[in-house]
Design a protein around this motif. Sequence first.
Motif, PDB file in Angstrom:
ATOM      1  N   PRO A 153       0.820  -1.208   0.000  1.00 35.12           N
ATOM      2  CA  PRO A 153       0.000   0.000   0.000  1.00 35.12           C
ATOM      3  C   PRO A 153       0.855   1.261   0.000  1.00 35.12           C
ATOM      4  O   PRO A 153       2.034   1.235   0.376  1.00 35.12           O
ATOM      5  N   TRP A 154       0.255   2.365  -0.433  1.00 34.09           N
ATOM      6  CA  TRP A 154       0.896   3.662  -0.261  1.00 34.09           C
ATOM      7  C   TRP A 154       0.716   4.012   1.214  1.00 34.09           C
ATOM      8  O   TRP A 154      -0.393   3.960   1.740  1.00 34.09           O
ATOM      9  N   ILE A 155       1.816   4.346   1.886  1.00 36.25           N
ATOM     10  CA  ILE A 155       1.770   4.657   3.312  1.00 36.25           C
ATOM     11  C   ILE A 155       1.631   6.161   3.481  1.00 36.25           C
ATOM     12  O   ILE A 155       2.502   6.917   3.052  1.00 36.25           O
ATOM     13  N   HIS A 156       0.519   6.563   4.084  1.00 40.91           N
ATOM     14  CA  HIS A 156       0.256   7.984   4.342  1.00 40.91           C
ATOM     15  C   HIS A 156       0.743   8.291   5.752  1.00 40.91           C
ATOM     16  O   HIS A 156       0.038   8.050   6.731  1.00 40.91           O
ATOM     17  N   GLN A 157       1.975   8.793   5.833  1.00 41.09           N
ATOM     18  CA  GLN A 157       2.557   9.095   7.126  1.00 41.09           C
ATOM     19  C   GLN A 157       2.049  10.460   7.600  1.00 41.09           C
ATOM     20  O   GLN A 157       1.725  11.323   6.788  1.00 41.09           O
ATOM     21  N   PRO A 158       1.996  10.673   8.903  1.00 41.15           N
ATOM     22  CA  PRO A 158       1.347  11.888   9.418  1.00 41.15           C
ATOM     23  C   PRO A 158       2.008  13.190   8.980  1.00 41.15           C
ATOM     24  O   PRO A 158       1.323  14.208   8.835  1.00 41.15           O
ATOM     25  N   PHE A 159       3.291  13.175   8.713  1.00 38.90           N
ATOM     26  CA  PHE A 159       3.971  14.408   8.322  1.00 38.90           C
ATOM     27  C   PHE A 159       3.724  14.789   6.869  1.00 38.90           C
ATOM     28  O   PHE A 159       4.119  15.869   6.435  1.00 38.90           O
ATOM     29  N   GLU A 160       3.052  13.934   6.097  1.00 42.95           N
ATOM     30  CA  GLU A 160       2.723  14.269   4.702  1.00 42.95           C
ATOM     31  C   GLU A 160       1.863  15.524   4.605  1.00 42.95           C
ATOM     32  O   GLU A 160       1.846  16.175   3.568  1.00 42.95           O
ATOM     33  N   ASP A 161       1.155  15.850   5.691  1.00 44.99           N
ATOM     34  CA  ASP A 161       0.337  17.070   5.682  1.00 44.99           C
ATOM     35  C   ASP A 161       1.186  18.297   5.361  1.00 44.99           C
ATOM     36  O   ASP A 161       0.700  19.270   4.796  1.00 44.99           O
ATOM     37  N   TYR A 162       2.464  18.248   5.708  1.00 43.76           N
ATOM     38  CA  TYR A 162       3.341  19.390   5.471  1.00 43.76           C
ATOM     39  C   TYR A 162       3.818  19.475   4.024  1.00 43.76           C
ATOM     40  O   TYR A 162       4.318  20.520   3.611  1.00 43.76           O
ATOM     41  N   ASP A 163       3.696  18.401   3.255  1.00 45.97           N
ATOM     42  CA  ASP A 163       4.179  18.409   1.875  1.00 45.97           C
ATOM     43  C   ASP A 163       3.481  19.453   1.010  1.00 45.97           C
ATOM     44  O   ASP A 163       4.100  20.031   0.126  1.00 45.97           O
ATOM     45  N   GLY A 164       2.217  19.672   1.253  1.00 52.52           N
ATOM     46  CA  GLY A 164       1.475  20.649   0.453  1.00 52.52           C
ATOM     47  C   GLY A 164       1.298  21.992   1.138  1.00 52.52           C
ATOM     48  O   GLY A 164       0.723  22.919   0.562  1.00 52.52           O
ATOM     49  N   LEU A 165       1.776  22.128   2.358  1.00 52.54           N
ATOM     50  CA  LEU A 165       1.629  23.359   3.131  1.00 52.54           C
ATOM     51  C   LEU A 165       2.756  24.323   2.793  1.00 52.54           C
ATOM     52  O   LEU A 165       3.923  23.927   2.772  1.00 52.54           O
ATOM     53  N   ARG A 166       2.415  25.578   2.529  1.00 47.40           N
ATOM     54  CA  ARG A 166       3.410  26.604   2.224  1.00 47.40           C
ATOM     55  C   ARG A 166       3.352  27.700   3.281  1.00 47.40           C
ATOM     56  O   ARG A 166       2.332  27.862   3.952  1.00 47.40           O
ATOM     57  N   PRO A 167       4.441  28.452   3.444  1.00 47.85           N
ATOM     58  CA  PRO A 167       4.502  29.453   4.519  1.00 47.85           C
ATOM     59  C   PRO A 167       3.317  30.422   4.556  1.00 47.85           C
ATOM     60  O   PRO A 167       2.817  30.745   5.631  1.00 47.85           O
ATOM     61  N   HIS A 168       2.845  30.849   3.392  1.00 44.44           N
ATOM     62  CA  HIS A 168       1.727  31.799   3.368  1.00 44.44           C
ATOM     63  C   HIS A 168       0.405  31.174   3.851  1.00 44.44           C
ATOM     64  O   HIS A 168      -0.544  31.887   4.144  1.00 44.44           O
ATOM     65  N   GLN A 169       0.360  29.855   3.996  1.00 48.31           N
ATOM     66  CA  GLN A 169      -0.847  29.156   4.449  1.00 48.31           C
ATOM     67  C   GLN A 169      -0.821  28.842   5.943  1.00 48.31           C
ATOM     68  O   GLN A 169      -1.799  28.343   6.482  1.00 48.31           O
ATOM     69  N   LEU A 170       0.308  29.121   6.613  1.00 48.78           N
ATOM     70  CA  LEU A 170       0.470  28.707   8.007  1.00 48.78           C
ATOM     71  C   LEU A 170      -0.560  29.299   8.959  1.00 48.78           C
ATOM     72  O   LEU A 170      -1.074  28.597   9.829  1.00 48.78           O
ATOM     73  N   ALA A 171      -0.877  30.566   8.834  1.00 49.74           N
ATOM     74  CA  ALA A 171      -1.826  31.200   9.763  1.00 49.74           C
ATOM     75  C   ALA A 171      -3.181  30.489   9.707  1.00 49.74           C
ATOM     76  O   ALA A 171      -3.758  30.155  10.748  1.00 49.74           O
ATOM     77  N   ALA A 172      -3.699  30.249   8.518  1.00 45.18           N
ATOM     78  CA  ALA A 172      -4.989  29.559   8.375  1.00 45.18           C
ATOM     79  C   ALA A 172      -4.878  28.116   8.874  1.00 45.18           C
ATOM     80  O   ALA A 172      -5.806  27.602   9.506  1.00 45.18           O
ATOM     81  N   TRP A 173      -3.755  27.442   8.617  1.00 44.17           N
ATOM     82  CA  TRP A 173      -3.523  26.061   9.046  1.00 44.17           C
ATOM     83  C   TRP A 173      -3.568  25.969  10.580  1.00 44.17           C
ATOM     84  O   TRP A 173      -4.203  25.087  11.146  1.00 44.17           O
ATOM     85  N   ILE A 174      -2.856  26.891  11.241  1.00 37.16           N
ATOM     86  CA  ILE A 174      -2.805  26.894  12.702  1.00 37.16           C
ATOM     87  C   ILE A 174      -4.188  27.183  13.281  1.00 37.16           C
ATOM     88  O   ILE A 174      -4.622  26.521  14.229  1.00 37.16           O
ATOM     89  N   LYS A 175      -4.894  28.133  12.689  1.00 35.04           N
ATOM     90  CA  LYS A 175      -6.240  28.479  13.165  1.00 35.04           C
ATOM     91  C   LYS A 175      -7.177  27.277  13.023  1.00 35.04           C
ATOM     92  O   LYS A 175      -7.944  26.981  13.936  1.00 35.04           O
ATOM     93  N   LYS A 176      -7.095  26.587  11.883  1.00 32.35           N
ATOM     94  CA  LYS A 176      -7.927  25.402  11.656  1.00 32.35           C
ATOM     95  C   LYS A 176      -7.630  24.329  12.711  1.00 32.35           C
ATOM     96  O   LYS A 176      -8.537  23.694  13.244  1.00 32.35           O
TER      97      LYS A 176
END
Length: 181
Positions: A153-176
Motif C-alpha cells: 500500500p501507499w503509506i500515508h505518514q502523518p507528516f505528509e500534511d506538510y508536503d502541500g503546506l506553504r509558509p503563506h498558508q500557516l496562519a490559516a492552518w494553525i487556526k484550523k
Amino acid sequence: MTTPQTNEKHLWVSWDEYHRLIERLALKVHESGWKFDMVLCLARGGVRPGDVFSRIFDVPLAILSTSSYREDKGTTQGDLDIAKYMTMTKGPLSGKILLVDDLADSGVTLTKVMQHLKDNFDGVTEVKSAVIWTKGSSAFRPDYQMEELPHNPWIHQPFEDYDGLRPHQLAAWIKKGETAA
C-alpha cells in the motif's frame, strides 16, 4: 481530524500510531541484544525514527540524505541520489552501525546505501538495518522491522500534511488546528 480508512491500497498512520511503531521497533532492537555504536538515519523518512533511536539508546546520530521520490509530487520513484557527505557530530562513521529508515519500499535505497557504506567506510565493522514497514515488493529484507505489508500500500505518514503546506498558508492552518482541538 479523523484518519481515512486503511485498505489494501492505502495505509493511513496517525501521529500516535507512528510514534508507537518507532518505540516498538526500538524495543525489538533492544530485545535482540545487538549493541551498536551509532545510528545512521536516511533523510528524510528515517530522520524522526533515527532521532528517537539515538535518544533512547544514547548513541550518536548520523544523517545521510538520499532521494529517489521526486517526480509527481514525491509519489513516483526515480533514480537514487546519495549525498556526497553525511552529517554527524562525533568522529568518522565507524564501528557497529544501525541503519534506520521509515520503510523498505522497492529495497533499492537500502541495498545501495549498504553497498555505499561497505565501499566507502573502512572503519564500519557491521551494519544492521531497522525499518518500520517492509513492503512485499521490497528486494531488501531488513534485520528489524515492525510491519510486513504484502499488498504494497501507499503509506500515508502523518507528516505528509506538510508536503502541500506553504509558509503563506500557516496562519490559516494553525487556526484550523486550534478550532479542531
